[in-house]
Motif scaffolding. Structure first.
Motif, PDB file in Angstrom:
ATOM      1  N   THR A 199       1.129  -1.211   0.201  1.00 61.30           N
ATOM      2  CA  THR A 199       0.037   0.151   0.085  1.00 61.30           C
ATOM      3  C   THR A 199       1.252   1.463  -0.488  1.00 61.30           C
ATOM      4  OG1 THR A 199      -2.136  -0.745   1.230  1.00 61.30           O
ATOM      5  CG2 THR A 199      -1.875   1.351   0.750  1.00 61.30           C
ATOM      6  N   ILE A 200       1.825   0.730   0.841  1.00 62.71           N
ATOM      7  CA  ILE A 200       2.933   2.387   0.708  1.00 62.71           C
ATOM      8  C   ILE A 200       3.586   2.858  -0.530  1.00 62.71           C
ATOM      9  CG2 ILE A 200       5.468   2.942   2.016  1.00 62.71           C
ATOM     10  CD1 ILE A 200       3.821   2.295   4.439  1.00 62.71           C
ATOM     11  N   LYS A 201       3.559   1.267  -1.199  1.00 62.63           N
ATOM     12  CA  LYS A 201       4.997   1.736  -2.681  1.00 62.63           C
ATOM     13  C   LYS A 201       3.714   2.063  -3.683  1.00 62.63           C
ATOM     14  CE  LYS A 201       6.935  -2.512  -3.884  1.00 62.63           C
ATOM     15  NZ  LYS A 201       7.444  -3.457  -3.811  1.00 62.63           N
ATOM     16  N   SER A 202       2.486   1.365  -3.633  1.00 70.99           N
ATOM     17  CA  SER A 202       1.428   2.318  -4.296  1.00 70.99           C
ATOM     18  C   SER A 202       1.458   4.011  -4.134  1.00 70.99           C
ATOM     19  CB  SER A 202       0.332   1.519  -4.329  1.00 70.99           C
ATOM     20  OG  SER A 202      -0.757   1.805  -5.034  1.00 70.99           O
ATOM     21  N   TRP A 203       1.395   4.239  -2.929  1.00 70.13           N
ATOM     22  CA  TRP A 203       1.473   5.775  -2.518  1.00 70.13           C
ATOM     23  C   TRP A 203       2.026   6.561  -2.966  1.00 70.13           C
ATOM     24  CZ3 TRP A 203       3.898   8.265   0.921  1.00 70.13           C
ATOM     25  CH2 TRP A 203       3.701   9.974   0.860  1.00 70.13           C
ATOM     26  N   ALA A 204       3.042   5.847  -2.889  1.00 68.48           N
ATOM     27  CA  ALA A 204       4.624   6.680  -3.251  1.00 68.48           C
ATOM     28  C   ALA A 204       4.410   6.593  -4.512  1.00 68.48           C
ATOM     29  CB  ALA A 204       6.308   5.508  -2.104  1.00 68.48           C
ATOM     30  N   LYS A 205       4.365   5.555  -5.083  1.00 66.14           N
ATOM     31  CA  LYS A 205       4.401   5.534  -6.316  1.00 66.14           C
ATOM     32  C   LYS A 205       3.157   7.275  -7.579  1.00 66.14           C
ATOM     33  CE  LYS A 205       4.038   2.360 -10.816  1.00 66.14           C
ATOM     34  NZ  LYS A 205       4.116   1.053 -11.152  1.00 66.14           N
ATOM     35  N   LYS A 206       2.409   6.881  -6.745  1.00 65.69           N
ATOM     36  CA  LYS A 206       1.011   7.512  -7.491  1.00 65.69           C
ATOM     37  C   LYS A 206       1.790   8.551  -6.495  1.00 65.69           C
ATOM     38  CE  LYS A 206      -2.569   4.497  -7.285  1.00 65.69           C
ATOM     39  NZ  LYS A 206      -3.789   4.208  -6.648  1.00 65.69           N
ATOM     40  N   LYS A 207       2.070   9.037  -5.307  1.00 68.72           N
ATOM     41  CA  LYS A 207       2.370  10.838  -5.024  1.00 68.72           C
ATOM     42  C   LYS A 207       4.002  11.252  -5.389  1.00 68.72           C
ATOM     43  CE  LYS A 207       1.875  14.257  -1.697  1.00 68.72           C
ATOM     44  NZ  LYS A 207       0.722  14.745  -2.285  1.00 68.72           N
ATOM     45  N   PHE A 208       4.893  10.994  -5.661  1.00 64.68           N
ATOM     46  CA  PHE A 208       6.218  11.588  -5.802  1.00 64.68           C
ATOM     47  C   PHE A 208       6.407  10.247  -7.905  1.00 64.68           C
ATOM     48  CE2 PHE A 208       6.031  10.936  -1.712  1.00 64.68           C
ATOM     49  CZ  PHE A 208       6.078  12.339  -0.991  1.00 64.68           C
ATOM     50  N   GLY A 209       5.715  10.192  -8.385  1.00 67.30           N
ATOM     51  CA  GLY A 209       6.061   9.905  -9.550  1.00 67.30           C
ATOM     52  C   GLY A 209       7.175   8.098  -9.759  1.00 67.30           C
ATOM     53  N   PHE A 210       8.127   7.648  -8.039  1.00 63.04           N
ATOM     54  CA  PHE A 210       8.509   6.767  -7.998  1.00 63.04           C
ATOM     55  C   PHE A 210       8.517   5.477  -8.759  1.00 63.04           C
ATOM     56  CE2 PHE A 210      10.641   8.645  -3.787  1.00 63.04           C
ATOM     57  CZ  PHE A 210      10.076   9.925  -4.428  1.00 63.04           C
ATOM     58  N   GLU A 211       9.845   4.960  -9.536  1.00 61.65           N
ATOM     59  CA  GLU A 211       9.131   3.621 -10.381  1.00 61.65           C
ATOM     60  C   GLU A 211       9.852   2.266  -8.733  1.00 61.65           C
ATOM     61  OE1 GLU A 211       8.214   2.673 -12.779  1.00 61.65           O
ATOM     62  OE2 GLU A 211       8.873   4.379 -13.783  1.00 61.65           O
ATOM     63  N   GLN A 212       8.889   2.074  -9.011  1.00 64.59           N
ATOM     64  CA  GLN A 212       8.554   0.266  -8.039  1.00 64.59           C
ATOM     65  C   GLN A 212      10.181  -0.034  -7.521  1.00 64.59           C
ATOM     66  OE1 GLN A 212       6.182  -2.491  -8.113  1.00 64.59           O
ATOM     67  NE2 GLN A 212       7.501  -4.278  -7.584  1.00 64.59           N
ATOM     68  N   LYS A 213      11.452  -0.176  -9.426  1.00 68.35           N
ATOM     69  CA  LYS A 213      12.137  -1.112  -8.661  1.00 68.35           C
ATOM     70  C   LYS A 213      13.078   0.276  -7.779  1.00 68.35           C
ATOM     71  CE  LYS A 213      13.297  -3.573 -12.318  1.00 68.35           C
ATOM     72  NZ  LYS A 213      13.980  -4.233 -14.116  1.00 68.35           N
ATOM     73  N   GLN A 214      13.029   1.382  -8.112  1.00 62.00           N
ATOM     74  CA  GLN A 214      13.509   2.926  -7.017  1.00 62.00           C
ATOM     75  C   GLN A 214      13.368   2.397  -5.621  1.00 62.00           C
ATOM     76  OE1 GLN A 214      12.768   6.516  -8.438  1.00 62.00           O
ATOM     77  NE2 GLN A 214      13.837   7.088  -7.321  1.00 62.00           N
ATOM     78  N   ILE A 215      12.280   2.383  -5.489  1.00 61.40           N
ATOM     79  CA  ILE A 215      11.642   2.545  -4.390  1.00 61.40           C
ATOM     80  C   ILE A 215      11.991   0.748  -3.778  1.00 61.40           C
ATOM     81  CG2 ILE A 215       9.157   2.044  -2.496  1.00 61.40           C
ATOM     82  CD1 ILE A 215       7.654   3.411  -5.067  1.00 61.40           C
ATOM     83  N   ASP A 216      12.034   0.165  -3.737  1.00 65.86           N
ATOM     84  CA  ASP A 216      12.222  -0.785  -3.700  1.00 65.86           C
ATOM     85  C   ASP A 216      13.845  -1.566  -3.008  1.00 65.86           C
ATOM     86  OD1 ASP A 216       9.871  -2.425  -3.684  1.00 65.86           O
ATOM     87  OD2 ASP A 216      11.253  -3.636  -5.565  1.00 65.86           O
ATOM     88  N   LYS A 217      14.795  -0.134  -3.925  1.00 67.79           N
ATOM     89  CA  LYS A 217      16.096  -0.016  -3.672  1.00 67.79           C
ATOM     90  C   LYS A 217      16.413   0.504  -2.517  1.00 67.79           C
ATOM     91  CE  LYS A 217      20.493   0.882  -6.229  1.00 67.79           C
ATOM     92  NZ  LYS A 217      21.429   1.583  -7.340  1.00 67.79           N
ATOM     93  N   THR A 218      15.488   2.414  -2.886  1.00 64.39           N
ATOM     94  CA  THR A 218      15.661   2.491  -1.591  1.00 64.39           C
ATOM     95  C   THR A 218      15.579   2.228  -0.208  1.00 64.39           C
ATOM     96  OG1 THR A 218      15.191   4.601  -3.478  1.00 64.39           O
ATOM     97  CG2 THR A 218      14.857   5.475  -0.854  1.00 64.39           C
ATOM     98  N   PHE A 219      14.190   1.684  -0.044  1.00 60.35           N
ATOM     99  CA  PHE A 219      13.642   1.124   1.204  1.00 60.35           C
ATOM    100  C   PHE A 219      14.820  -0.162   1.988  1.00 60.35           C
ATOM    101  CE2 PHE A 219      11.080   4.735   0.120  1.00 60.35           C
ATOM    102  CZ  PHE A 219      11.260   5.518   1.193  1.00 60.35           C
TER     103      PHE A 219
END
Length: 205
Positions: free
Chosen positions: A175-195
């Motif tokens: 849910t948080i990944k989906s929110w971050a993607k919509k809110k900030f336009g992050f790619e899923q791989k970028q989110i996974d790598k960052t966190f």
């Protein structure tokens, strides 16, 4: 009026495990520093030390997600650890008992028509040491008698509860990944790598 005696370190460890077993939840250190004093009487200043000792003994699991460390403990894991230690202690007890019997035989043989010797004195000293070790191991084994196979069925039910709790946390992460993607336009791989989220991160079947 007598001053109230504080909890021993082992009592603190036991009460900390109760928090995990009773809630079947995952916590951060800051959460436990709030819950432990209020519900279990563990001072907040000692929470970190007690928690680390349980992690070192593999009774509590921990993992880092992003910048935060999470802690959890399921009864099935704790039971397995206790059973392993119990088996090890029982094996040591058998070994010490056999060693004791062997020393008895050697002492009896040495006493046949002989005066006291340094060898006999050393054997007697070793025998006394083994007696003390055997008594210690017996007491240690008694502590783990609670690992009775009769609790297996209950543990299975707790496993189901624990799996559901883990999947709820997994759902929260998605849910948080989906929110971050919509809110900030992050790619899923970028989110996974960052966190620090692994590629195979998914629900438990």
């Amino acid at each position: 009026m007598s001053k109230r005696k504080g909890l021993s370190f082992e009592e603190k460890r036991s009460r900390m495990m109760e928090i995990f077993f009773e809630t079947k939840d995952v916590f951060q250190l800051k959460d436990l520093e709030k819950i432990a004093p209020k519900e279990k009487g563990i001072t907040s200043i000692s929470v970190k030390e007690v928690l680390q000792s349980l992690v070192d003994d593999t009774l509590v699991d921990t993992d880092r997600i992003g910048t935060s460390n999470y802690f959890w403990a399921f009864p099935s894991k704790a039971l397995h650890v206790r059973k392993q230690k119990l088996e090890k202690l029982e094996s040591q007890l058998i070994e010490r008992t056999e060693r004791k019997q062997s020393l008895h035989q050697r002492i009896e043989k040495a006493e046949m028509g002989r005066q006291n010797t340094e060898d006999r004195a050393a054997l007697s000293k070793e025998l006394e040491g083994l007696r003390q070790e055997r008594n210690r191991l017996k007491a240690e084994v008694e502590k783990y008698k609670e690992c009775d196979p009769e609790v297996v069925e209950e543990i299975r039910q707790l496993n189901r509860i624990a799996k559901d709790a883990a999947n709820r946390w997994t759902d929260n992460v998605f849910t948080i990944k989906s929110w971050a993607k919509k809110k900030f336009g992050f790619e899923q791989k970028q989110i996974d790598k960052t966190f620090g989220i692994p590629e195979d991160f998914d629900y438990i079947d």
